[in-house]
Design a protein around this motif. Structure first.
Motif, PDB file in Angstrom:
ATOM      1  N   SER A   1      -8.038 -13.592  25.129  1.00  0.00           N
ATOM      2  CA  SER A   1      -7.930 -14.299  26.398  1.00  0.00           C
ATOM      3  C   SER A   1      -7.445 -15.717  26.161  1.00  0.00           C
ATOM      4  CB  SER A   1      -9.291 -14.361  27.083  1.00  0.00           C
ATOM      5  OG  SER A   1     -10.214 -15.051  26.263  1.00  0.00           O
ATOM      6  N   HIS A   2      -7.131 -16.380  27.241  1.00  0.00           N
ATOM      7  CA  HIS A   2      -6.801 -17.797  27.197  1.00  0.00           C
ATOM      8  C   HIS A   2      -8.107 -18.564  27.386  1.00  0.00           C
ATOM      9  CE1 HIS A   2      -3.720 -20.895  27.418  1.00  0.00           C
ATOM     10  NE2 HIS A   2      -4.497 -21.525  28.261  1.00  0.00           N
ATOM     11  N   PRO A   3      -8.231 -19.759  26.778  1.00  0.00           N
ATOM     12  CA  PRO A   3      -9.466 -20.515  26.970  1.00  0.00           C
ATOM     13  C   PRO A   3      -9.843 -20.628  28.452  1.00  0.00           C
ATOM     14  CG  PRO A   3      -8.084 -21.609  25.378  1.00  0.00           C
ATOM     15  CD  PRO A   3      -7.314 -20.421  25.861  1.00  0.00           C
ATOM     16  N   ASP A   4     -11.102 -20.486  28.725  1.00  0.00           N
ATOM     17  CA  ASP A   4     -11.652 -20.667  30.066  1.00  0.00           C
ATOM     18  C   ASP A   4     -11.591 -19.427  30.962  1.00  0.00           C
ATOM     19  OD1 ASP A   4     -12.994 -22.972  30.576  1.00  0.00           O
ATOM     20  OD2 ASP A   4     -11.746 -23.479  32.299  1.00  0.00           O
ATOM     21  N   ALA A   5     -11.049 -18.352  30.461  1.00  0.00           N
ATOM     22  CA  ALA A   5     -10.966 -17.144  31.293  1.00  0.00           C
ATOM     23  C   ALA A   5     -12.335 -16.493  31.440  1.00  0.00           C
ATOM     24  CB  ALA A   5      -9.974 -16.158  30.687  1.00  0.00           C
ATOM     25  N   GLY A   6     -13.257 -16.811  30.509  1.00  0.00           N
ATOM     26  CA  GLY A   6     -14.604 -16.259  30.622  1.00  0.00           C
ATOM     27  C   GLY A   6     -15.025 -15.404  29.431  1.00  0.00           C
ATOM     28  N   LYS A   7     -14.406 -15.634  28.282  1.00  0.00           N
ATOM     29  CA  LYS A   7     -14.730 -14.821  27.100  1.00  0.00           C
ATOM     30  C   LYS A   7     -16.188 -14.991  26.681  1.00  0.00           C
ATOM     31  CE  LYS A   7     -13.346 -15.870  23.047  1.00  0.00           C
ATOM     32  NZ  LYS A   7     -12.539 -16.214  21.860  1.00  0.00           N
ATOM     33  N   THR A   8     -16.637 -16.242  26.662  1.00  0.00           N
ATOM     34  CA  THR A   8     -18.027 -16.492  26.262  1.00  0.00           C
ATOM     35  C   THR A   8     -18.976 -15.807  27.235  1.00  0.00           C
ATOM     36  OG1 THR A   8     -17.242 -18.641  25.533  1.00  0.00           O
ATOM     37  CG2 THR A   8     -19.618 -18.312  25.558  1.00  0.00           C
ATOM     38  N   THR A   9     -18.668 -15.924  28.504  1.00  0.00           N
ATOM     39  CA  THR A   9     -19.515 -15.309  29.535  1.00  0.00           C
ATOM     40  C   THR A   9     -19.553 -13.795  29.366  1.00  0.00           C
ATOM     41  OG1 THR A   9     -18.792 -17.086  31.005  1.00  0.00           O
ATOM     42  CG2 THR A   9     -19.936 -15.223  32.019  1.00  0.00           C
TER      43      THR A   9
ATOM     44  N   LYS B   1     -21.885 -22.583  22.635  1.00  0.00           N
ATOM     45  CA  LYS B   1     -20.492 -22.929  22.399  1.00  0.00           C
ATOM     46  C   LYS B   1     -19.889 -23.674  23.583  1.00  0.00           C
ATOM     47  CE  LYS B   1     -16.534 -20.556  22.523  1.00  0.00           C
ATOM     48  NZ  LYS B   1     -15.841 -19.313  22.629  1.00  0.00           N
ATOM     49  N   ARG B   2     -20.455 -23.411  24.744  1.00  0.00           N
ATOM     50  CA  ARG B   2     -19.931 -23.973  25.986  1.00  0.00           C
ATOM     51  C   ARG B   2     -19.705 -25.467  25.980  1.00  0.00           C
ATOM     52  NH1 ARG B   2     -21.904 -20.966  30.215  1.00  0.00           N
ATOM     53  NH2 ARG B   2     -20.614 -19.087  30.274  1.00  0.00           N
TER      54      ARG B   2
ATOM     55  N   ASN C   1     -11.030 -11.188  35.643  1.00  0.00           N
ATOM     56  CA  ASN C   1     -12.297 -11.886  35.889  1.00  0.00           C
ATOM     57  C   ASN C   1     -12.184 -12.899  37.033  1.00  0.00           C
ATOM     58  OD1 ASN C   1     -14.979 -12.562  35.353  1.00  0.00           O
ATOM     59  ND2 ASN C   1     -14.414 -14.183  33.904  1.00  0.00           N
TER      60      ASN C   1
ATOM     61  N   ARG D   1     -13.792 -15.844  43.130  1.00  0.00           N
ATOM     62  CA  ARG D   1     -13.020 -17.008  43.567  1.00  0.00           C
ATOM     63  C   ARG D   1     -11.703 -16.532  44.158  1.00  0.00           C
ATOM     64  NH1 ARG D   1     -13.962 -21.269  39.809  1.00  0.00           N
ATOM     65  NH2 ARG D   1     -16.117 -21.899  40.077  1.00  0.00           N
TER      66      ARG D   1
ATOM     67  N   SER E   1     -16.463  -9.979  38.171  1.00  0.00           N
ATOM     68  CA  SER E   1     -16.843 -11.363  37.967  1.00  0.00           C
ATOM     69  C   SER E   1     -17.937 -11.368  36.913  1.00  0.00           C
ATOM     70  CB  SER E   1     -17.354 -11.963  39.280  1.00  0.00           C
ATOM     71  OG  SER E   1     -18.038 -13.166  39.015  1.00  0.00           O
ATOM     72  N   ALA E   2     -17.565 -11.810  35.721  1.00  0.00           N
ATOM     73  CA  ALA E   2     -18.496 -11.718  34.588  1.00  0.00           C
ATOM     74  C   ALA E   2     -19.756 -12.526  34.854  1.00  0.00           C
ATOM     75  CB  ALA E   2     -17.812 -12.188  33.310  1.00  0.00           C
ATOM     76  N   VAL E   3     -19.581 -13.720  35.400  1.00  0.00           N
ATOM     77  CA  VAL E   3     -20.728 -14.603  35.544  1.00  0.00           C
ATOM     78  C   VAL E   3     -21.732 -14.040  36.558  1.00  0.00           C
ATOM     79  CG1 VAL E   3     -19.946 -16.185  37.369  1.00  0.00           C
ATOM     80  CG2 VAL E   3     -21.316 -17.049  35.469  1.00  0.00           C
TER      81      VAL E   3
HETATM   82  P1  GDP Z   1     -14.092 -19.023  27.558  1.00  0.00           P
HETATM   83  O1  GDP Z   1     -13.451 -20.350  27.301  1.00  0.00           O
HETATM   84  O2  GDP Z   1     -13.065 -17.967  27.803  1.00  0.00           O
HETATM   85  O3  GDP Z   1     -15.131 -18.618  26.570  1.00  0.00           O
HETATM   86  O4  GDP Z   1     -14.784 -19.164  29.010  1.00  0.00           O
HETATM   87  P2  GDP Z   1     -16.295 -19.322  29.445  1.00  0.00           P
HETATM   88  O5  GDP Z   1     -17.011 -18.022  29.388  1.00  0.00           O
HETATM   89  O6  GDP Z   1     -16.893 -20.489  28.758  1.00  0.00           O
HETATM   90  O7  GDP Z   1     -16.069 -19.616  30.988  1.00  0.00           O
HETATM   91  C1  GDP Z   1     -15.316 -20.719  31.443  1.00  0.00           C
HETATM   92  C2  GDP Z   1     -15.841 -21.161  32.795  1.00  0.00           C
HETATM   93  O8  GDP Z   1     -15.618 -20.131  33.762  1.00  0.00           O
HETATM   94  C3  GDP Z   1     -17.343 -21.397  32.778  1.00  0.00           C
HETATM   95  O9  GDP Z   1     -17.613 -22.497  33.585  1.00  0.00           O
HETATM   96  C4  GDP Z   1     -17.905 -20.127  33.385  1.00  0.00           C
HETATM   97  O10 GDP Z   1     -19.139 -20.326  34.032  1.00  0.00           O
HETATM   98  C5  GDP Z   1     -16.820 -19.758  34.371  1.00  0.00           C
HETATM   99  N1  GDP Z   1     -16.809 -18.337  34.697  1.00  0.00           N
HETATM  100  C6  GDP Z   1     -16.921 -17.288  33.856  1.00  0.00           C
HETATM  101  N2  GDP Z   1     -16.885 -16.125  34.535  1.00  0.00           N
HETATM  102  C7  GDP Z   1     -16.743 -16.456  35.840  1.00  0.00           C
HETATM  103  C8  GDP Z   1     -16.658 -15.698  37.047  1.00  0.00           C
HETATM  104  O11 GDP Z   1     -16.716 -14.480  37.071  1.00  0.00           O
HETATM  105  N3  GDP Z   1     -16.512 -16.416  38.189  1.00  0.00           N
HETATM  106  C9  GDP Z   1     -16.458 -17.776  38.211  1.00  0.00           C
HETATM  107  N4  GDP Z   1     -16.316 -18.359  39.399  1.00  0.00           N
HETATM  108  N5  GDP Z   1     -16.559 -18.511  37.106  1.00  0.00           N
HETATM  109  C10 GDP Z   1     -16.696 -17.862  35.935  1.00  0.00           C
END
Ligand code: GDP
Length: 537
Positions: free
Chosen positions: A17-25, A46-47, A139, A143, A261-263
């Motif tokens: 994925s690209h950073p911020d797409a939600g990989k950690t989540t 890591k966040r 993901n 939104r 929506s992962a979160v």
């Molecule tokens: P990573 O950089 O790919 O590891 O991304 P993160 O898992 O850290 O997520 C980046 C941001 O997107 C965080 O603020 C998460 O809370 C948010 N996020 C992850 N999944 C979702 C989702 O399903 N919906 C929304 N609105 N935000 C999400």
């Protein structure tokens, strides 16, 4: 224990994925659904991390999360999942690519508002090259995002892969309300969005209501408009495509797509269900003596990553080995094929979110850390005694360049030793001018942070101060001749507008300062091949 059974339950994969797409989540949720809840917070740490170099160094000192999460191994629904981390952001490096050579499949995670982004595209290219199966999870459906049909079109045209949506998002009053599972003919409805979601890990799974597409209760739940939209879109989908072809999926030609929506835990359940059903166990791997099956009794594996200083006190190096066949037992003797030497695996290690533990036995598909006596290079094969070697892991053309200068000429020896070790680990690419030619040492990397890593480690570990300088280069290409003859360096030098150098393995490379110079070389000199990747010695 039955090895066949053990290999059959391994699923070894990465998330691209690209950073911020939600990989950690998503990783957290996998752990959560897998019942490894106490670990979820560890990934979350890591966040807070930014891309600053100082953070990296701090992390390096503490040997923090980037290493400990490099492999997450946990049970899920009777399977043994091995999730390999693919670092992104500034710590994007060749390791990220190499990791994709150790997996049997990948989940491509897209942000529904952003679609296919730059880093995803790069990582996807490696997966495609390996023809491994790829799942797509779209993901952040909670939104406002892009039209799902648009996203399909983008994946198909930009990445050149077919897409089959297995789930499809449904909306109630314009709000994401659930997914329709096309293969199962079921609809999963979610509870209303939780405005606080994302703050906590959300240990509870949302209730899932399952009905058929024709169920009047569904029309009621979605409202007239939402229901009409779902009916219309699913009809369009049926018209648009063939059925889901598992063979094409396994060959990496067709990606099953999921929405959620992962979160919020939305859409994860049906996704994970399909993932467990479709993701293949380890398969045969190519070697110079034909394919090796995971069910072969003899142990074999290859090194895909080398990590120095896992334990500061001991200055050790750990080689990460992907097992490809047989069983690895603690204390066993293995053959390091390239050197012909035998070594004993005294302390094979697994890493699980902060914990390092000895493993007594592991199987094809697993990743194990073994002590590197200073012998290993990326791509090396280990066996139970056979002499076959797995196909090498390619080197990838770097995208950033820097000149490297030593500050104190008296430290030449340490400098050379440090550079050699770092190059062995594959931290950066190192280029030097051919003998008899003047010129600087040039470093090449996929992420700029790697230069700082080299500088920092040369100082901290070898006591050598270095200066990094700017370099005009933008592209590096490995050069060979179409007719297979050796490359004459002088003639090449006269032929191209670029700098002719050698990499650490003595392969010929040309550094270009612009795309145009490469294009010209390609046009005027068809006798040469300018490659973006290089394999083997
Ligand atoms: P990573 O950089 O790919 O590891 O991304 P993160 O898992 O850290 O997520 C980046 C941001 O997107 C965080 O603020 C998460 O809370 C948010 N996020 C992850 N999944 C979702 C989702 O399903 N919906 C929304 N609105 N935000 C999400």
């Amino acid at each position: 224990m039955n090895a066949q059974h053990e290999v059959g339950r391994r699923r070894t994969f990465a998330i691209i994925s690209h950073p911020d797409a939600g990989k950690t989540t998503l990783t957290e949720k996998l752990l959560l659904y897998g019942g490894v809840i106490q670990l979820a917070g560890a990934v979350k740490a890591k966040r807070g991390r930014s891309s600053a170099v100082s953070d990296w160094m701090e992390m390096e000192r503490e040997r923090g999360i980037s290493i400990t999460t490099s492999v997450l191994q946990f049970p899920y629904r009777g399977l043994q999942l091995n999730l390999l981390d693919t670092p992104g952001h500034a710590d994007f490096s060749e390791d990220t690519y190499r990791t994709l050579h150790a997996v049997d499949g990948a989940i491509m995670l897209l942000d529904s508002a952003k679609g296919v982004e730059a880093q995803t595209r790069k990582l996807f290219r490696v997966c495609k090259h390996r023809a491994i199966p790829i799942f797509t999870f779209v993901n952040k459906l909670d939104r406002p995002g892009r039209d799902p049909f648009d996203l399909i079109g983008e994946v198909e045209s930009v990445l050149g892969i077919g897409v089959y949506p297995i789930t499809w998002p449904v909306f109630r009053d314009g709000t994401f309300a659930g997914v329709y599972h096309r293969l199962a003919g079921r609809v999963y409805l979610f509870e209303a969005l939780d405005p606080d979601a994302g703050k906590g890990v959300g240990a509870e799974r949302p209730p899932v209501e399952v009905t058929g597409l024709e169920d009047p209760a569904l029309a009621e739940a979605l409202g007239e408009r939402g229901y009409a939209r779902l009916k219309q879109e699913t009809e369009l989908l049926e018209l648009a495509g063939d059925g889901f072809d598992k063979e094409r999926f396994l060959a990496g030609e067709l990606s099953p797509m999921f929405f959620g929506s992962a979160v919020n835990n939305f859409g994860l359940e049906p996704f994970l269900e399909s993932f467990c059903e479709l993701m293949p166990p380890p398969g045969p791997r190519a070697t110079d003596q034909g394919p090796v099956s995971p069910s072969q009794e003899e142990f074999s594996g290859f090194v895909f990553k080398i990590q120095a200083n896992m334990d500061k006190a001991h200055r050790d190096r750990i080689a990460f080995v992907r097992l490809c066949s047989g069983r690895m037992v603690r204390g066993m003797k293995v053959r390091h094929v390239r050197s012909g030497r035998d070594l004993r695996l005294a302390n094979p290690t697994q890493f699980l979110a902060g914990e390092r533990s000895l493993v007594e036995e592991s199987f094809a598909g697993d990743v194990v850390g073994v002590n590197d006596p200073g012998l290993f290079e990326i791509g090396d094969t280990l066996t139970g005694g056979s002499t076959f070697e797995f196909q090498g892991i390619p080197s990838f053309a770097p995208e950033h360049f820097a000149r490297l200068e030593m500050v104190d000429p008296l430290k030449r020896k340490q400098f050379a030793r440090g550079l050699e070790q770092l190059a062995q680990e594959g931290t950066v690419q190192l280029y030097r001018p051919p003998e008899g030619r003047a010129g600087d040492l040039v470093l090449g990397a996929l992420g700029r942070l790697q230069f700082e890593v080299v500088k920092f480690r040369l100082e901290a570990e070898y006591g050598v101060q270095v200066r990094l300088g700017g370099a005009p280069w933008q592209l590096a290409r490995w050069v060979s001749r179409e007719d297979g003859a050796p490359v004459d360096l002088d003639r090449l030098h006269d032929a191209v507008e670029g700098m002719v150098v050698l990499d650490v393995r003595g392969r010929v490379v040309v550094l270009f300062d612009r795309e145009w110079a490469l294009q010209t070389a390609n046009r005027l000199h068809p006798e040469y091949r300018f490659a973006e990747t290089a394999t083997g010695v």
